[in-house]
Design a protein around this motif. Structure first.
Motif, PDB file in Angstrom:
ATOM      1  N   LEU A  45       0.840  -1.182   0.000  1.00 25.77           N
ATOM      2  CA  LEU A  45       0.000   0.000   0.000  1.00 25.77           C
ATOM      3  C   LEU A  45       0.887   1.248   0.000  1.00 25.77           C
ATOM      4  CD1 LEU A  45      -2.975  -0.772   0.364  1.00 25.77           C
ATOM      5  CD2 LEU A  45      -2.884   0.299   2.596  1.00 25.77           C
ATOM      6  N   LEU A  50     -14.549  -5.917  -3.195  1.00 25.21           N
ATOM      7  CA  LEU A  50     -13.176  -6.031  -2.711  1.00 25.21           C
ATOM      8  C   LEU A  50     -13.007  -7.258  -1.817  1.00 25.21           C
ATOM      9  CD1 LEU A  50     -10.702  -4.224  -3.196  1.00 25.21           C
ATOM     10  CD2 LEU A  50     -11.043  -3.325  -0.911  1.00 25.21           C
ATOM     11  N   ALA A  51     -14.062  -7.547  -1.069  1.00 22.63           N
ATOM     12  CA  ALA A  51     -13.998  -8.715  -0.187  1.00 22.63           C
ATOM     13  C   ALA A  51     -13.934 -10.012  -0.991  1.00 22.63           C
ATOM     14  CB  ALA A  51     -15.215  -8.728   0.736  1.00 22.63           C
ATOM     15  N   ILE A  70     -11.839 -10.501  -3.304  1.00 16.93           N
ATOM     16  CA  ILE A  70     -10.444 -10.732  -3.704  1.00 16.93           C
ATOM     17  C   ILE A  70      -9.666 -11.296  -2.529  1.00 16.93           C
ATOM     18  CG2 ILE A  70      -8.355  -9.699  -4.652  1.00 16.93           C
ATOM     19  CD1 ILE A  70     -10.036  -7.517  -5.861  1.00 16.93           C
ATOM     20  N   GLN A  71      -9.141 -12.495  -2.711  1.00 20.06           N
ATOM     21  CA  GLN A  71      -8.246 -13.089  -1.715  1.00 20.06           C
ATOM     22  C   GLN A  71      -6.829 -12.821  -2.191  1.00 20.06           C
ATOM     23  OE1 GLN A  71      -8.774 -15.117   1.241  1.00 20.06           O
ATOM     24  NE2 GLN A  71     -10.659 -13.928   1.063  1.00 20.06           N
ATOM     25  N   THR A  72      -5.995 -12.296  -1.316  1.00 16.22           N
ATOM     26  CA  THR A  72      -4.653 -11.954  -1.774  1.00 16.22           C
ATOM     27  C   THR A  72      -3.588 -12.465  -0.809  1.00 16.22           C
ATOM     28  OG1 THR A  72      -3.222 -10.135  -2.455  1.00 16.22           O
ATOM     29  CG2 THR A  72      -4.755  -9.650  -0.697  1.00 16.22           C
ATOM     30  N   ALA A  73      -2.412 -12.776  -1.366  1.00 18.71           N
ATOM     31  CA  ALA A  73      -1.247 -13.149  -0.555  1.00 18.71           C
ATOM     32  C   ALA A  73      -0.009 -12.721  -1.320  1.00 18.71           C
ATOM     33  CB  ALA A  73      -1.214 -14.645  -0.290  1.00 18.71           C
ATOM     34  N   ARG A  74       1.029 -12.396  -0.570  1.00 15.05           N
ATOM     35  CA  ARG A  74       2.238 -11.871  -1.215  1.00 15.05           C
ATOM     36  C   ARG A  74       3.425 -12.805  -1.007  1.00 15.05           C
ATOM     37  NH1 ARG A  74       2.012  -6.155   1.787  1.00 15.05           N
ATOM     38  NH2 ARG A  74       1.501  -7.583   3.464  1.00 15.05           N
ATOM     39  N   GLN A 107       1.074 -23.852  -2.225  1.00 13.58           N
ATOM     40  CA  GLN A 107       0.009 -23.767  -1.223  1.00 13.58           C
ATOM     41  C   GLN A 107      -1.344 -23.505  -1.894  1.00 13.58           C
ATOM     42  OE1 GLN A 107       0.879 -21.038   2.198  1.00 13.58           O
ATOM     43  NE2 GLN A 107      -0.974 -20.059   1.488  1.00 13.58           N
ATOM     44  N   GLU A 114       2.828 -15.585   3.270  1.00 11.50           N
ATOM     45  CA  GLU A 114       1.665 -14.940   3.848  1.00 11.50           C
ATOM     46  C   GLU A 114       0.436 -15.830   3.646  1.00 11.50           C
ATOM     47  OE1 GLU A 114       0.564 -10.254   3.549  1.00 11.50           O
ATOM     48  OE2 GLU A 114       0.972 -11.330   1.743  1.00 11.50           O
ATOM     49  N   GLN A 115      -0.431 -15.885   4.632  1.00 11.12           N
ATOM     50  CA  GLN A 115      -1.699 -16.590   4.443  1.00 11.12           C
ATOM     51  C   GLN A 115      -2.633 -15.682   3.648  1.00 11.12           C
ATOM     52  OE1 GLN A 115      -2.468 -19.832   5.265  1.00 11.12           O
ATOM     53  NE2 GLN A 115      -0.241 -19.733   5.491  1.00 11.12           N
ATOM     54  N   PRO A 116      -3.395 -16.261   2.715  1.00  9.81           N
ATOM     55  CA  PRO A 116      -4.286 -15.417   1.924  1.00  9.81           C
ATOM     56  C   PRO A 116      -5.318 -14.710   2.812  1.00  9.81           C
ATOM     57  CG  PRO A 116      -4.384 -17.713   1.193  1.00  9.81           C
ATOM     58  CD  PRO A 116      -3.490 -17.673   2.356  1.00  9.81           C
ATOM     59  N   ARG A 117      -5.662 -13.512   2.425  1.00  9.18           N
ATOM     60  CA  ARG A 117      -6.693 -12.765   3.147  1.00  9.18           C
ATOM     61  C   ARG A 117      -7.371 -11.848   2.143  1.00  9.18           C
ATOM     62  NH1 ARG A 117      -2.833  -8.638   6.411  1.00  9.18           N
ATOM     63  NH2 ARG A 117      -1.130  -8.711   4.966  1.00  9.18           N
ATOM     64  N   SER A 118      -8.457 -11.229   2.566  1.00  5.26           N
ATOM     65  CA  SER A 118      -9.164 -10.391   1.615  1.00  5.26           C
ATOM     66  C   SER A 118      -8.405  -9.078   1.450  1.00  5.26           C
ATOM     67  CB  SER A 118     -10.583 -10.128   2.097  1.00  5.26           C
ATOM     68  OG  SER A 118     -10.650  -8.872   2.712  1.00  5.26           O
ATOM     69  N   MET A 119      -8.553  -8.488   0.279  1.00 10.21           N
ATOM     70  CA  MET A 119      -7.847  -7.257  -0.007  1.00 10.21           C
ATOM     71  C   MET A 119      -8.262  -6.152   0.969  1.00 10.21           C
ATOM     72  SD  MET A 119      -7.111  -5.961  -3.824  1.00 10.21           S
ATOM     73  CE  MET A 119      -5.580  -6.618  -4.444  1.00 10.21           C
ATOM     74  N   LEU A 120      -9.485  -6.277   1.454  1.00 10.43           N
ATOM     75  CA  LEU A 120      -9.996  -5.313   2.428  1.00 10.43           C
ATOM     76  C   LEU A 120      -9.107  -5.315   3.677  1.00 10.43           C
ATOM     77  CD1 LEU A 120     -12.503  -3.586   2.371  1.00 10.43           C
ATOM     78  CD2 LEU A 120     -13.719  -5.372   3.607  1.00 10.43           C
ATOM     79  N   LEU A 128      -6.056  -6.262   3.884  1.00  8.32           N
ATOM     80  CA  LEU A 128      -4.723  -5.735   3.552  1.00  8.32           C
ATOM     81  C   LEU A 128      -4.710  -4.219   3.752  1.00  8.32           C
ATOM     82  CD1 LEU A 128      -1.870  -6.273   2.348  1.00  8.32           C
ATOM     83  CD2 LEU A 128      -2.853  -5.775   0.129  1.00  8.32           C
ATOM     84  N   ILE A 129      -5.780  -3.574   3.268  1.00 11.47           N
ATOM     85  CA  ILE A 129      -5.858  -2.120   3.393  1.00 11.47           C
ATOM     86  C   ILE A 129      -5.859  -1.715   4.868  1.00 11.47           C
ATOM     87  CG2 ILE A 129      -7.366  -0.116   3.027  1.00 11.47           C
ATOM     88  CD1 ILE A 129      -8.146  -1.261   0.384  1.00 11.47           C
TER      89      ILE A 129
END
Lengths: 90, 183, 731
Positions: free
Chosen positions: A5, B67-68, B70-74, B87, C335-341, C343-344
């Motif tokens: 971000l 937005l909810a 979208i599942q994201t991981a880095r 994974q 990182e474990q996946p999570r919602s973009m919300l 992350l913000i």
């Protein structure tokens, strides 16, 4: 680790830049006023970051309004003081 | 490469390029999120959610709900890229997968070329695994000038693709284009 | 034979194990040898592990092999692994390198744990630990026991023999030395730096006669010791079997800064520290280095030269080894996946407020003590745990990170509390300050390290939990202050500046400290009460405040300055002196009424300094800028002043690596800079006096602005020296 971000300062800079065309078309005196509004928003960057709003511009607008309101309140007190002095003089 | 169409079948779409490609991927993620779940795997610290929100706000009254979706991981190193794909692959993924900047960590000077090659082969194996359940969109950047030989990584990824878009470098176009005079 | 004393050095000693050097109670230096096999582990699919087993079994000498089950911090079930053991600790690395090349697909653990850290985990050893060893006639250790702990506050230390080798003229690669100085306790001897083998012979004689434990040098890593050895034999190491070990120079990035580390020369059985190449020598000196070595269990020579990040990583490894947790060779945890919300809502740092610009009187500054580490311990933040909110009691079973940090944090707080009770003349205060400074660096980086991509025990979620805890603590402190009637002038990551009419002594702020501790469960302390403090705006926009640009005077008259030119290492010493001089003038003001005469005096002082500059009375050394080369010279497209100076040096055959500082003067003419280390003599008439005047005025403007003198006004005042200043002061 780099953050994904943008920082709140970057966000504000981006939002301000996004109004570049709007600003350009304003009169010079209005440009100055607009810049002052964005400067006012900068007084509350920490709170804006903490708010973590999806649309940071909403928070920036509120921050501008907040500073405007403080100014209004300050001026109101001054006006009232001046008024009462005037009344005393009369 | 004017627009990336929303994927219609379980194919591997690869897009090669810099910030323009990135922008398109973000837009794509937003549009996919309107339809349902999306996986965003960010391998280059690129998946900034704010442009996604901006795009969603143009498209829907309720950007939060989209937005909810979208599942994201880095992942920040190529070992993590591999682990992240492994994974994700181990889950029953049925939603489209958008992978940002897959090769970013493979351009790190601390990673030997042959090690990078080995890890990439394994990573692409998992990408193929993902295709069994969902379409996959991958963006890659060309290698930095310090590692021209790693363009082979890009070719490797493109060779796997069903469809591959390459963002044209402005100078490489070779054709004179009339630009706008005043913007 | 039983030996009792202090552990000075520990290193690999072939198939016999490790060499231990003891400083015994009867002041002897004894070399012992201890069997100490070391291991690494491999995990992966069964057939691949069996293939590795077969491959290793055929090697000569055959390593010890065993199937075991061990714990990976990030995996729920115990992991079947192949343990590979070598009797020669130095043989582990080359063997592992081969294995990794041959079997790159396996996952490896404990492969790169430093030897002293392994020993520390097994025996509780650390540099200068009190210990007892039983050994046979040949010096083979039969039993080894450590008698104290790295967390002891006031440990008994051995009487170390320290030999200093100095080059009084400074960097020999810039100016060829003419003298060599040896110093040992009260003894001091100066020798001419002549050609040939004589300097090496003098050093040899000194080493043989004095047998020092620590050799303290300037430029010993990068020039002096290699140069002396080139000239002739000298028994630099105490151990005749191992002459010395050199580590190549390197440049790396750390926290967005480019860092250059010169070549290193390590000795065996004796410690070499190059003051010019040691980390943070200026901050904490030898005492700090020894403290660093004690708590990280790294050899003193290593502790002197590594970054605090490596130190904290080694402390974590030690905890892991003790607990039987595997130390991953490559971090693979993602990182474990999570919602973009979400992350913000979590991907941001500490709270940095915008202070109320200007001058404020009677302000209390209160700081959380090591906020982030304290949050990690308090909220049990570790990659394998679920963080607990501040409102809950501390966790009964702390995770790996809190267990590593807690003793360090408690030691630091205890030392600080102890130092505060000691009288001002007590020499232990200085030593405690150095030790707490070393601890502070370790604690500062442990937070960043949690989010570092290569940290073995790092995890982004944990990193985010720490900043979230920090923000929560700071906001609770703000609320507590406001509830008690204070105005909050500024909040900055771990501290706040508060003001209330009538609060002007330390006691006045005690109820606030108690309330904040009650609401957060975290230690907080009064940094001091300011007579006055000034928060400065940005240089670009005078209405925009900046978080970390301020200066002020505490009630005891001491100054605190942040974000001003005087704090920057690249500011010429004269500019620093001018700015600090002005601040010292102002610091004399006890009450608001005193400020006006103090400011007038400061203006006079500035005028005198500018006159000295004009008249050529400022020594050139005081006008030197020392800027870092931020990248390799050939990568500059628009060369900075430092790059132009480095270019001049390169033309004269002197190389500057990225991360190294270049010293230069501003001169008139096209190049605008003159590299100080050029062989030609400098013509003072070339000096760009106007540039230095500008730098000094800019530095002065920052100081005067809060007192109502705007920069333009200041420039006008200084242009017309005769004009009597008429300025509005906010008093």
């Amino acid at each position: 680790m780099g953050r994904t971000l943008p920082s709140i300062t970057q966000s504000l800079n981006e939002e301000q830049a996004a109004f570049g065309r709007f600003r350009r078309a304003l009169r010079r005196s209005d440009q100055t006023a607009l810049d002052e509004l964005f400067t006012a928003a900068r007084q509350h960057l920490a709170a804006a970051a903490y708010a973590a709003n999806l649309l940071p511009m909403e928070t920036f607008l509120l921050a501008m309004l907040l500073e405007e309101h403080k100014e209004v309140a300050r001026l109101r007190v001054q006006v009232e003081a001046l008024q009462s002095r005037l009344l005393d003089d009369v | 490469m004017d627009a990336i169409r929303l994927p219609t079948s379980n194919q591997l779409y690869v897009i090669v390029g810099g910030s323009g490609a990135l922008q398109r991927m973000l837009t794509l993620a937003a549009r996919l999120a309107l339809r349902g779940g999306v996986w965003v795997l960010d391998c280059g610290n690129r998946a900034n959610p704010l442009p996604v929100v901006r795009e969603l706000r143009r498209l829907t009254m309720d950007p939060v709900r989209a937005l909810a979706n979208i599942q994201t991981a880095r992942a920040f190193t190529c070992y993590q890229v591999l682990a992240l794909l492994e994974q994700t692959c181990s889950r029953p993924v049925r939603e489209p997968v958008v992978i940002f900047d897959l090769l970013a960590s493979f351009y790190d000077e601390s990673v030997r070329y042959d090690e990078g090659q080995r890890l990439l082969a394994a990573a692409l194996g998992h990408v193929r695994g993902l295709l069994a359940g969902a379409p996959v969109m991958v963006s890659v950047r060309p290698p930095p000038t310090d590692f021209p030989e790693r363009a082979a990584f890009v070719q490797r990824v493109c060779a796997e693709a069903d469809q591959c878009w390459v963002e044209e470098a402005p100078s490489a176009a070779g054709v004179y284009q009339q630009g706008s005079l005043w913007t | 034979m039983t030996y009792e004393g202090w552990l000075l050095d520990l290193y690999a000693d072939g198939p016999r194990g490790v060499a231990l050097w003891l400083v015994t109670d009867d002041d002897r230096r004894v070399r012992l040898c201890q069997r100490f096999p070391v291991r690494f582990f491999a995990a992966g699919p069964g057939p691949r592990l069996r293939a590795l087993w077969r491959w290793l079994r055929g090697r000569e000498p055959a390593p010890g092999l065993a199937r075991e089950e061990r714990r990976d911090l990030f995996v729920a079930e115990r992991l079947p692994v192949l343990a590979v053991e070598t009797a020669d600790p130095a043989g582990l690395q080359p063997l592992f390198a081969e294995v990794e090349r041959e079997f790159p697909d396996l996952t490896y653990y404990d492969a790169d744990v430093p030897l002293t850290v392994r020993h520390a985990a097994a025996f509780g050893s650390f540099p200068l630990a009190r210990c007892r060893a039983e050994a046979d006639e040949q010096g083979n250790v039969r039993a080894f026991e450590v008698l104290d702990s790295p967390w002891a506050l006031d440990p008994a230390l051995p009487p170390l023999r320290i030999l200093e080798i100095n080059l009084p003229e400074g960097d020999p690669q810039r100016t060829p030395p003419t003298r060599l100085e040896l110093r040992f306790r009260a003894w001091k001897q100066s020798y001419p730096w002549v050609a040939g083998s004589a300097p090496a012979a003098w050093l040899r004689a000194a080493l043989q006669k004095l047998d020092p434990d620590i050799v303290l040098t300037d430029y010993g890593d990068t020039w002096l010791l290699p140069e002396l050895l080139r000239r002739g034999q000298a028994p630099l190491s105490r151990d005749p079997a191992y002459p010395l070990r050199t580590v190549e120079e390197h440049t790396y990035f750390s926290y967005g800064q480019i860092v250059y580390r010169g070549q290193q020369v390590h000795l065996y059985g004796r410690v070499h520290i190059d003051r010019q190449n040691a980390m943070l020598w200026r901050d904490y000196g030898l005492e700090g280095i020894l403290e660093n070595a004690r708590v990280t269990a790294l050899p003193i020579q290593t502790a002197a030269r590594i970054s605090p990040g490596t130190g904290i990583s080694c402390m974590q490894m030690q905890t892991a080894l003790r607990d039987g947790v595997l130390v991953p060779w490559h971090k693979q945890q993602v990182e474990q996946p999570r919602s973009m919300l979400s992350l913000i809502q979590s991907d941001f740092g500490g709270l940095v407020y915008q202070p109320r610009i200007g001058l404020h009187f009677e302000v209390g500054a209160i700081d959380f003590v090591s906020l982030y580490p304290a949050v990690m311990v308090r909220c049990n933040i570790s990659p394998e745990t679920q963080a607990r909110p501040l409102s809950q009691p501390p966790a009964p079973n702390p995770g790996l990170i809190p267990r590593t940090l807690a003793p360090l944090l408690h030691k630091r707080v205890a030392l600080k509390t102890w130092a505060a009770k000691l009288p001002a003349w007590d020499p232990r205060r200085k030593s405690i300050r150095a030790r707490t400074a070393a601890q502070k660096w370790l604690l500062v980086v442990c937070f960043g390290y949690l989010g570092y991509k290569n940290a073995r025990f790092g995890r982004i979620e944990a990193h985010e939990a720490v900043t979230a805890g920090g923000r929560e603590a700071l906001l609770r402190a703000k609320e507590a202050a406001e509830d008690l009637g204070f105005a909050v002038l500024h909040l900055y990551v771990d501290g706040l500046w508060v003001q209330q009419a009538g609060c002007r002594t330390a006691e006045d702020f005690e109820p606030l400290l108690a309330e904040v501790t009650r609401r957060t469960g975290l230690p907080i302390a009064l940094d001091g009460v300011y007579r006055w403090v000034a928060f400065l705006p940005s240089r670009g926009n005078r209405r925009v405040p900046v978080g970390n640009r301020y200066f002020g005077v505490f009630t005891d008259g001491s100054l605190k300055v942040r974000g001003l030119d005087a704090r920057r290492r690249d500011t010429p010493p004269w500019v620093t002196a001018v700015q600090m001089g002005l601040l010292e003038c102002l610091a004399q003001a006890v009450s608001p009424e005193d400020l006006k005469p103090a400011a007038a005096e400061a203006l006079g002082r500035l005028r005198r300094e500018l006159a000295r500059l004009r008249e050529g009375k400022v020594p050139l050394e005081d006008l030197l800028c020392a800027q870092k080369l931020s990248r390799p010279l050939e990568k500059y497209t628009h060369p900075s002043p430092a790059a132009r100076a480095a270019g001049q040096l390169q033309a004269a055959g002197k190389r500057t690596a990225a991360g190294q500082r270049v010293r230069f003067l501003y001169v008139r003419g096209e190049e605008r800079v003159w590299a100080w280390d050029l062989p030609q003599t400098f013509d003072r008439r070339c000096l760009d006096v106007g540039m230095y005047r500008k730098l000094a005025l800019r530095a002065a403007a920052d100081v005067f602005q809060p007192f109502g003198i705007e920069p333009e006004e200041l420039y006008a005042l200084m242009h017309n020296a005769a004009r009597v200043p008429l300025f509005p002061l906010p008093v």
